[in-house]
Motif scaffolding. Structure first.
Motif, short mmCIF file in Angstrom:
data_model
loop_
_atom_site.label_atom_id
_atom_site.label_comp_id
_atom_site.label_asym_id
_atom_site.label_seq_id
_atom_site.Cartn_x
_atom_site.Cartn_y
_atom_site.Cartn_z
N PHE A 215 -48.41 -73.61 -34.89
CA PHE A 215 -47.43 -72.93 -35.73
C PHE A 215 -46.85 -71.71 -35.00
CE2 PHE A 215 -47.01 -69.73 -39.34
CZ PHE A 215 -45.78 -70.21 -39.78
N ARG A 216 -45.52 -71.63 -34.94
CA ARG A 216 -44.75 -70.56 -34.28
C ARG A 216 -44.92 -70.54 -32.77
NH1 ARG A 216 -42.54 -67.61 -38.47
NH2 ARG A 216 -43.83 -67.22 -40.31
N VAL A 217 -45.71 -71.46 -32.23
CA VAL A 217 -45.88 -71.53 -30.77
C VAL A 217 -44.96 -72.58 -30.18
CG1 VAL A 217 -47.51 -71.98 -28.89
CG2 VAL A 217 -48.27 -70.74 -30.94
N ILE A 218 -44.85 -73.71 -30.87
CA ILE A 218 -43.91 -74.75 -30.46
C ILE A 218 -43.00 -75.08 -31.63
CG2 ILE A 218 -45.48 -75.70 -28.72
CD1 ILE A 218 -46.22 -77.89 -30.67
N SER A 219 -41.96 -75.83 -31.38
CA SER A 219 -40.96 -76.11 -32.40
C SER A 219 -41.47 -77.10 -33.44
CB SER A 219 -39.69 -76.68 -31.75
OG SER A 219 -39.94 -77.98 -31.25
N VAL A 220 -40.82 -77.09 -34.60
CA VAL A 220 -41.21 -78.02 -35.66
C VAL A 220 -41.04 -79.48 -35.22
CG1 VAL A 220 -40.69 -78.81 -38.01
CG2 VAL A 220 -40.73 -76.36 -37.50
N PRO A 221 -39.90 -79.86 -34.60
CA PRO A 221 -39.78 -81.26 -34.14
C PRO A 221 -40.90 -81.66 -33.18
CG PRO A 221 -37.63 -80.20 -34.13
CD PRO A 221 -38.64 -79.12 -34.39
N GLU A 222 -41.31 -80.75 -32.29
CA GLU A 222 -42.40 -81.07 -31.36
C GLU A 222 -43.72 -81.22 -32.10
OE1 GLU A 222 -44.63 -81.89 -28.01
OE2 GLU A 222 -42.47 -81.99 -28.35
N ILE A 223 -43.95 -80.39 -33.11
CA ILE A 223 -45.17 -80.52 -33.92
C ILE A 223 -45.19 -81.89 -34.59
CG2 ILE A 223 -46.35 -79.70 -36.00
CD1 ILE A 223 -45.51 -76.86 -35.25
N VAL A 266 -49.44 -87.14 -45.81
CA VAL A 266 -49.92 -88.27 -46.61
C VAL A 266 -50.30 -89.39 -45.66
CG1 VAL A 266 -49.36 -89.99 -48.35
CG2 VAL A 266 -48.47 -87.67 -48.59
N VAL A 267 -51.52 -89.88 -45.79
CA VAL A 267 -52.04 -90.93 -44.92
C VAL A 267 -52.66 -92.02 -45.78
CG1 VAL A 267 -53.68 -91.48 -43.08
CG2 VAL A 267 -52.50 -89.26 -43.07
N ASN A 268 -52.36 -93.26 -45.46
CA ASN A 268 -52.98 -94.40 -46.14
C ASN A 268 -54.14 -94.90 -45.30
OD1 ASN A 268 -51.12 -95.09 -48.55
ND2 ASN A 268 -49.70 -94.77 -46.86
N VAL A 269 -55.32 -94.89 -45.90
CA VAL A 269 -56.53 -95.38 -45.24
C VAL A 269 -56.96 -96.62 -46.00
CG1 VAL A 269 -58.88 -94.85 -44.54
CG2 VAL A 269 -57.14 -93.03 -44.60
N GLY A 270 -56.82 -97.78 -45.38
CA GLY A 270 -57.02 -99.02 -46.12
C GLY A 270 -55.99 -99.08 -47.24
N ASN A 271 -56.46 -99.23 -48.47
CA ASN A 271 -55.53 -99.25 -49.61
C ASN A 271 -55.61 -97.96 -50.43
OD1 ASN A 271 -58.00 -99.58 -50.78
ND2 ASN A 271 -57.49 -101.40 -51.97
N VAL A 272 -56.11 -96.89 -49.79
CA VAL A 272 -56.25 -95.60 -50.47
C VAL A 272 -55.26 -94.60 -49.87
CG1 VAL A 272 -57.82 -93.74 -51.12
CG2 VAL A 272 -58.69 -96.07 -50.87
N ARG A 273 -54.48 -93.99 -50.75
CA ARG A 273 -53.45 -93.03 -50.32
C ARG A 273 -54.02 -91.61 -50.46
NH1 ARG A 273 -48.84 -90.32 -52.57
NH2 ARG A 273 -46.99 -90.47 -51.22
N LEU A 274 -54.12 -90.90 -49.32
CA LEU A 274 -54.72 -89.58 -49.29
C LEU A 274 -53.67 -88.52 -48.98
CD1 LEU A 274 -57.92 -90.44 -47.20
CD2 LEU A 274 -57.73 -90.28 -49.71
N ILE A 275 -53.69 -87.43 -49.76
CA ILE A 275 -52.75 -86.33 -49.50
C ILE A 275 -53.54 -85.07 -49.17
CG2 ILE A 275 -51.12 -87.37 -51.12
CD1 ILE A 275 -51.67 -85.08 -53.04
N ASP A 276 -52.91 -84.20 -48.39
CA ASP A 276 -53.54 -82.94 -48.02
C ASP A 276 -52.44 -81.97 -47.62
OD1 ASP A 276 -55.47 -81.02 -47.50
OD2 ASP A 276 -56.61 -82.25 -46.08
N ASN A 277 -52.80 -80.69 -47.55
CA ASN A 277 -51.83 -79.69 -47.12
C ASN A 277 -52.59 -78.47 -46.62
OD1 ASN A 277 -51.80 -77.44 -49.39
ND2 ASN A 277 -51.86 -79.41 -50.47
N LEU A 278 -51.88 -77.61 -45.94
CA LEU A 278 -52.49 -76.39 -45.40
C LEU A 278 -51.43 -75.31 -45.28
CD1 LEU A 278 -55.17 -75.24 -44.17
CD2 LEU A 278 -54.21 -75.82 -41.93
N HIS A 279 -51.75 -74.12 -45.82
CA HIS A 279 -50.88 -72.96 -45.61
C HIS A 279 -50.94 -72.57 -44.14
CE1 HIS A 279 -49.03 -69.04 -46.17
NE2 HIS A 279 -50.06 -68.50 -45.53
N LEU A 280 -49.79 -72.33 -43.52
CA LEU A 280 -49.74 -72.01 -42.11
C LEU A 280 -49.69 -70.50 -41.93
CD1 LEU A 280 -47.15 -74.73 -40.96
CD2 LEU A 280 -49.66 -74.83 -40.95
N ASP A 281 -50.67 -70.00 -41.16
CA ASP A 281 -50.73 -68.55 -40.95
C ASP A 281 -50.94 -68.23 -39.48
OD1 ASP A 281 -53.29 -69.36 -40.57
OD2 ASP A 281 -54.17 -68.24 -42.23
#
Length: 281
Positions: A215-223, A266-281
């Motif tokens: 975060f803030r070190v490289i560009s969003v497209p590169e991330i 959002v990642v699908n593992v088998g037939n299970v849809r998993l969501i996650d997030n993280l505040h960037l600091d």
């Protein structure tokens, strides 16, 4: 701990608590409770005289009928977990007709556009279903405070918009994500993962932590490119990854100094849809 299975008896209970001028804290759930849910009640216990849990699998927020059918229903175990926690005063387990007396129609809301981002784009009508059930629960429970986990961060922002739009005197609290030992965000869907799939899914949070390092070190497209490369050839399907402003949930392609940003995945593992997030600091 009292358990109510119908609207009328529960309404009598709420009336009695209001007459005693007790403050009420609510954390609505769809059941299949885990430690993440219990953390909501731990927060509610600090700030309220009465803590209430609701358990209701809401049909109108599911886009996929198969997903609704497979959603785990473990009411007896859930009630025992709540009782064992010693944090909850009452559990409301309404019938469908208690929430939808006129049929299962979704109301339509204007959430200022955030309902069309991310999960809203992937699951049309989902947040109208969320708004419909939460509005009804708020009317029946009449809470002073309501608690929602940050794992469903977009939902949290939707609820804030709901309260604002309906001019309800309810304070909404976001509670930090509760994680498994390997970092996987706790979710009711996790019980559908095999042991190997659970271990594999640890890559999701590891990736978010790498994003925070970048975060803030490289560009969003590169991330974004790096995240896509991480999941290439893995036994997981990357449905989407994005970085968005926390206030608008609009995807960004560059960082600015004055805004708060959060990474969503959002990642699908088998037939299970998993969501996650993280505040960037």
């Amino acid at each position: 701990m009292q358990v109510f299975y119908d609207k009328n008896s529960f309404a009598d209970y709420i009336t009695s608590q209001k007459q005693l001028n007790k403050t009420i804290g609510l954390a609505p759930t769809m059941g299949a409770l885990h430690a993440g849910h219990i953390s909501l009640y731990a927060e509610a216990r600090k700030e309220n005289d009465v803590v209430i849990s609701s358990i209701f699998v809401n049909p109108t927020q599911f886009n996929n009928p198969e997903d609704l059918e497979k959603y785990p229903r473990t009411v007896e175990d859930d009630i025992k977990k709540l009782e064992d926690s010693n944090l909850v005063d009452a559990v409301y387990v309404p019938r469908v007709e208690d929430i939808y007396p006129n049929g299962m129609d979704r109301k339509h809301y204007d959430f200022g556009g955030i309902e069309n981002e991310m999960e809203g784009a992937a699951r049309p009508g989902h947040f109208d279903g969320v708004g419909t059930v939460v509005e009804e629960l708020f009317l029946q429970v009449q809470p002073d405070n309501a608690y929602f986990g940050e794992k469903d961060f977009q939902q949290l922002k939707i609820i804030e918009k709901l309260v604002e739009g309906l001019d309800l005197n309810i304070k909404i609290h976001g509670v930090k994500i509760h994680r498994e030992e390997n970092g996987l965000a706790m979710s009711s869907r996790n019980m559908r993962l095999s042991k190997i799939e659970k271990e594999t899914s640890a890559l999701i949070y590891k990736t978010l932590k790498k994003v925070n390092d970048w975060f803030r070190v490289i560009s969003v497209p590169e991330i974004k490119t790096r995240v896509e490369e991480i999941f290439d050839n893995e036994e997981m399907d990357l449905e989407y990854f994005m970085i968005a402003e926390e206030s608008t949930l609009k995807e960004v392609d560059f960082f600015s100094a004055d805004d708060d940003f959060r990474a969503f995945i959002v990642v699908n593992v088998g037939n299970v849809r998993l969501i996650d997030n993280l505040h960037l600091d």
